[in-house]
Design a protein around this motif. Structure first.
Motif, mmCIF file in Angstrom:
data_model
loop_
_atom_site.group_PDB
_atom_site.id
_atom_site.type_symbol
_atom_site.label_atom_id
_atom_site.label_comp_id
_atom_site.label_asym_id
_atom_site.label_seq_id
_atom_site.Cartn_x
_atom_site.Cartn_y
_atom_site.Cartn_z
ATOM 1 N N VAL A 228 0.842 -1.203 0.000
ATOM 2 C CA VAL A 228 0.000 0.000 0.000
ATOM 3 C C VAL A 228 0.875 1.251 0.000
ATOM 4 O O VAL A 228 0.650 2.182 -0.777
ATOM 5 C CB VAL A 228 -0.960 -0.007 1.226
ATOM 6 C CG1 VAL A 228 -1.596 1.368 1.427
ATOM 7 C CG2 VAL A 228 -2.038 -1.065 1.043
ATOM 8 N N HIS A 229 1.902 1.260 0.856
ATOM 9 C CA HIS A 229 2.781 2.431 0.925
ATOM 10 C C HIS A 229 3.406 2.721 -0.450
ATOM 11 O O HIS A 229 3.339 3.837 -0.955
ATOM 12 C CB HIS A 229 3.881 2.205 1.970
ATOM 13 C CG HIS A 229 4.820 3.372 2.110
ATOM 14 N ND1 HIS A 229 4.739 4.274 3.150
ATOM 15 C CD2 HIS A 229 5.831 3.808 1.315
ATOM 16 C CE1 HIS A 229 5.657 5.206 2.981
ATOM 17 N NE2 HIS A 229 6.348 4.945 1.878
ATOM 18 N N ASN A 230 3.989 1.696 -1.024
ATOM 19 C CA ASN A 230 4.755 1.915 -2.258
ATOM 20 C C ASN A 230 3.880 2.177 -3.476
ATOM 21 O O ASN A 230 4.214 3.009 -4.321
ATOM 22 C CB ASN A 230 5.699 0.738 -2.491
ATOM 23 C CG ASN A 230 6.873 0.792 -1.534
ATOM 24 O OD1 ASN A 230 7.746 1.642 -1.653
ATOM 25 N ND2 ASN A 230 6.873 -0.082 -0.530
ATOM 26 N N THR A 232 0.975 3.552 -3.369
ATOM 27 C CA THR A 232 0.451 4.915 -3.211
ATOM 28 C C THR A 232 1.412 5.918 -3.857
ATOM 29 O O THR A 232 0.976 6.877 -4.512
ATOM 30 C CB THR A 232 0.236 5.259 -1.720
ATOM 31 O OG1 THR A 232 -0.714 4.349 -1.172
ATOM 32 C CG2 THR A 232 -0.285 6.680 -1.554
ATOM 33 N N HIS A 233 2.721 5.690 -3.684
ATOM 34 C CA HIS A 233 3.693 6.571 -4.360
ATOM 35 C C HIS A 233 3.474 6.567 -5.879
ATOM 36 O O HIS A 233 3.561 7.609 -6.522
ATOM 37 C CB HIS A 233 5.124 6.106 -4.080
ATOM 38 C CG HIS A 233 5.643 6.515 -2.736
ATOM 39 N ND1 HIS A 233 5.765 7.828 -2.343
ATOM 40 C CD2 HIS A 233 6.091 5.777 -1.690
ATOM 41 C CE1 HIS A 233 6.267 7.883 -1.114
ATOM 42 N NE2 HIS A 233 6.466 6.652 -0.695
ATOM 43 N N LEU A 234 3.211 5.391 -6.447
ATOM 44 C CA LEU A 234 3.010 5.308 -7.898
ATOM 45 C C LEU A 234 1.747 6.076 -8.304
ATOM 46 O O LEU A 234 1.745 6.817 -9.291
ATOM 47 C CB LEU A 234 2.866 3.847 -8.366
ATOM 48 C CG LEU A 234 3.964 2.838 -8.060
ATOM 49 C CD1 LEU A 234 3.708 1.544 -8.834
ATOM 50 C CD2 LEU A 234 5.344 3.359 -8.416
ATOM 51 N N ASP A 254 4.853 13.549 -0.447
ATOM 52 C CA ASP A 254 5.173 12.237 -1.024
ATOM 53 C C ASP A 254 5.074 11.144 0.047
ATOM 54 O O ASP A 254 4.376 10.141 -0.122
ATOM 55 C CB ASP A 254 6.593 12.315 -1.608
ATOM 56 C CG ASP A 254 7.024 11.026 -2.284
ATOM 57 O OD1 ASP A 254 6.205 10.445 -3.009
ATOM 58 O OD2 ASP A 254 8.186 10.623 -2.079
ATOM 59 N N GLU A 255 5.753 11.345 1.167
ATOM 60 C CA GLU A 255 5.728 10.350 2.230
ATOM 61 C C GLU A 255 4.447 10.421 3.057
ATOM 62 O O GLU A 255 3.892 9.392 3.433
ATOM 63 C CB GLU A 255 6.956 10.518 3.144
ATOM 64 C CG GLU A 255 8.210 9.880 2.586
ATOM 65 C CD GLU A 255 8.065 8.368 2.421
ATOM 66 O OE1 GLU A 255 7.778 7.954 1.267
ATOM 67 O OE2 GLU A 255 8.225 7.625 3.389
ATOM 68 N N GLY A 256 3.993 11.629 3.325
ATOM 69 C CA GLY A 256 2.791 11.787 4.157
ATOM 70 C C GLY A 256 1.585 11.067 3.562
ATOM 71 O O GLY A 256 0.840 10.381 4.269
ATOM 72 N N ASN A 271 6.468 1.759 6.950
ATOM 73 C CA ASN A 271 7.365 1.787 5.782
ATOM 74 C C ASN A 271 7.901 3.186 5.532
ATOM 75 O O ASN A 271 7.175 4.168 5.657
ATOM 76 C CB ASN A 271 6.615 1.286 4.547
ATOM 77 C CG ASN A 271 6.235 -0.163 4.684
ATOM 78 O OD1 ASN A 271 7.025 -1.053 4.402
ATOM 79 N ND2 ASN A 271 5.017 -0.417 5.150
ATOM 80 N N PHE A 272 9.158 3.243 5.186
ATOM 81 C CA PHE A 272 9.842 4.529 4.960
ATOM 82 C C PHE A 272 10.623 4.458 3.668
ATOM 83 O O PHE A 272 11.221 3.433 3.373
ATOM 84 C CB PHE A 272 10.850 4.808 6.082
ATOM 85 C CG PHE A 272 10.249 4.746 7.445
ATOM 86 C CD1 PHE A 272 9.768 5.887 8.049
ATOM 87 C CD2 PHE A 272 10.163 3.544 8.111
ATOM 88 C CE1 PHE A 272 9.204 5.833 9.308
ATOM 89 C CE2 PHE A 272 9.596 3.473 9.368
ATOM 90 C CZ PHE A 272 9.119 4.621 9.964
ATOM 91 N N CYS A 273 10.650 5.564 2.943
ATOM 92 C CA CYS A 273 11.505 5.588 1.769
ATOM 93 C C CYS A 273 12.762 6.387 2.088
ATOM 94 O O CYS A 273 12.847 7.577 1.824
ATOM 95 C CB CYS A 273 10.759 6.167 0.571
ATOM 96 S SG CYS A 273 9.331 5.172 0.141
#
Ligand SMILES: [Zn+2]
Ligand SMILES: [Zn+2]
Ligand SMILES: [Zn+2]
Ligand SMILES: [Zn+2]
Length: 386
Positions: A228-230, A232-234, A254-256, A271-273
């Motif tokens: 879900v985290h990653n 969502t970035h896409l 982006d992260e929020g 999860n953190f980028c």
């Protein structure tokens, strides 16, 4: 005259036979022209779900080749026969292409593949327990396909974004083994090193490849949150106008946003980028329960200011700043509404300065917005996890 009567009789007979034909019901197919394929058993409903366009397991069914139904041998129905053949052909072509794009790059057992309306998923994750059920790889493939479509639908709904504003398909590769991700990740994204945990390509194609590092992703729920985290970035990057925000001082957005959907759909933020080197496997912040942590920092007068937060790129954010990025997105989406946040996204993606975008959408600036955010945190975040 006898000839005319004879001809008339023949015509009449033909009409009667025809009428009998069309009124008789085929007891094998109830005159549908096809019979449901018996090979799928209880999995049939899953294969017929509207979130499934093609599934490699179904396409490889030796009886129906993915059509999920077979021609009735008892009666002829050319339209149905044609549509079955067409479905088999499309499935076969699709799978051949997937095998060529994904499987051919690795020397492993074939991948499971799923096409949903908006995602192409390639999958080798092992069976796992989900809730009380033990799911095999094929069942997990379908579950993750549904989770991807749910994420996209939730993204559109929360941010009040029209479907046409997410125009691109996403490729998602979920590998059990690091060596497969080590080959596929860099090949499909053109980025990163062979020993990364996850790699994303955020335009003009949208790809996420990962492997199931058990140190940071010990169970199905953790894998779900990671996905879900990653993804969502896409989605955030492809949302029109397409742009990756993480390296334009918009790391907090982006992260929020990625954290916010992680929390909304899978209950916490884990999860953190970061740059890969900075991130120890399994490292996290406050067990993923960020609201109480943010509340405590606000009470102690240690809140990160919006001005500081909105000057950083994604890979410059500390753990505490990640938590405040989440909280700021939570504040804007929850208290001010998804539509306004969407407008803010559209403006910063059109290269409007944060200061001007805030003024336009919220009538605020990077200094005054803290004055609304801090009391909102005190009123809405409890000190203890719920
Ligand atoms: Zn029939
Ligand atoms: Zn299937
Ligand atoms: Zn079948
Ligand atoms: Zn991220």
């Amino acid at each position: 005259m006898r000839f005319v009567v004879g001809l008339f009789c023949v015509l009449w007979l033909a009409l009667v036979v025809r009428a009998q034909d069309s009124s008789a019901t085929c007891r094998i197919c109830q005159t549908h022209g096809s019979v449901v394929c018996g090979k799928h058993g209880r999995e049939l409903a899953r294969e017929q779900s509207p979130t499934v366009v093609h599934c490699s397991v179904a396409v490889e069914c030796k009886v129906c080749a993915g059509a999920l139904a077979n021609d009735c041998k008892q009666c002829a129905n050319p339209t149905v026969e044609q549509s079955l053949a067409q479905r088999q052909k499309l499935g076969k072509e699709w799978l051949a292409k997937r095998r060529q794009t994904i499987d051919a790059l690795t020397a492993r057992e074939p991948f499971h593949h799923l096409a949903t309306p908006h995602f192409d998923l390639a999958f080798t994750l092992k069976p796992a327990t989900v809730g009380k059920d033990k799911l095999d790889t094929h069942a997990r493939l379908h579950l993750f396909g549904e989770r991807l479509e749910t994420l996209r639908a939730t993204f559109l709904q929360v941010l009040e974004v029209p479907d046409a504003d997410l125009p691109d398909r996403c490729t998602v590769v979920m590998n059990e083994e690091p060596k497969d991700h080590g080959i596929l990740g860099p090949r499909l994204t053109g980025l990163g090193t062979a020993n990364s945990v996850g790699l994303k390509l955020m335009g003009p194609e949208y790809v996420f490849s990962m492997w199931n590092d058990k140190r940071s992703l010990p169970d199905d729920e953790a894998v779900h949150r990671n996905l879900v985290h990653n993804v969502t970035h896409l989605l955030l990057s492809q949302m029109k106008p397409a742009m990756f925000l993480g390296n334009r001082s918009h790391g907090w957005i982006d992260e929020g946003v990625a954290h916010w959907f992680e929390d909304k759909l899978v209950g916490k933020c884990t999860n953190f980028c970061f740059e890969e080197v900075l991130m120890m496997p399994g490292a996290g912040f406050k067990g993923g329960q960020w609201r109480p942590a943010v509340r405590k920092l606000v009470d102690e007068g240690k809140a990160v200011t919006f001005a500081a937060l909105s000057s950083r790129n994604t890979d410059q954010l500390t753990f505490v700043e990640h938590a405040f990025a989440f909280a700021y997105v939570d504040f804007l989406v929850t208290a001010k509404g998804g539509a306004k946040f969407r407008d803010l996204l559209r403006l910063v993606k059109s290269k409007t300065e944060t200061r001007d975008a805030l003024a336009k959408v919220y009538g605020n600036n990077p200094i005054t917005i803290d004055g609304e955010f801090l009391p909102w945190v005190k009123a809405n975040y409890a000190l203890l996890p719920k």
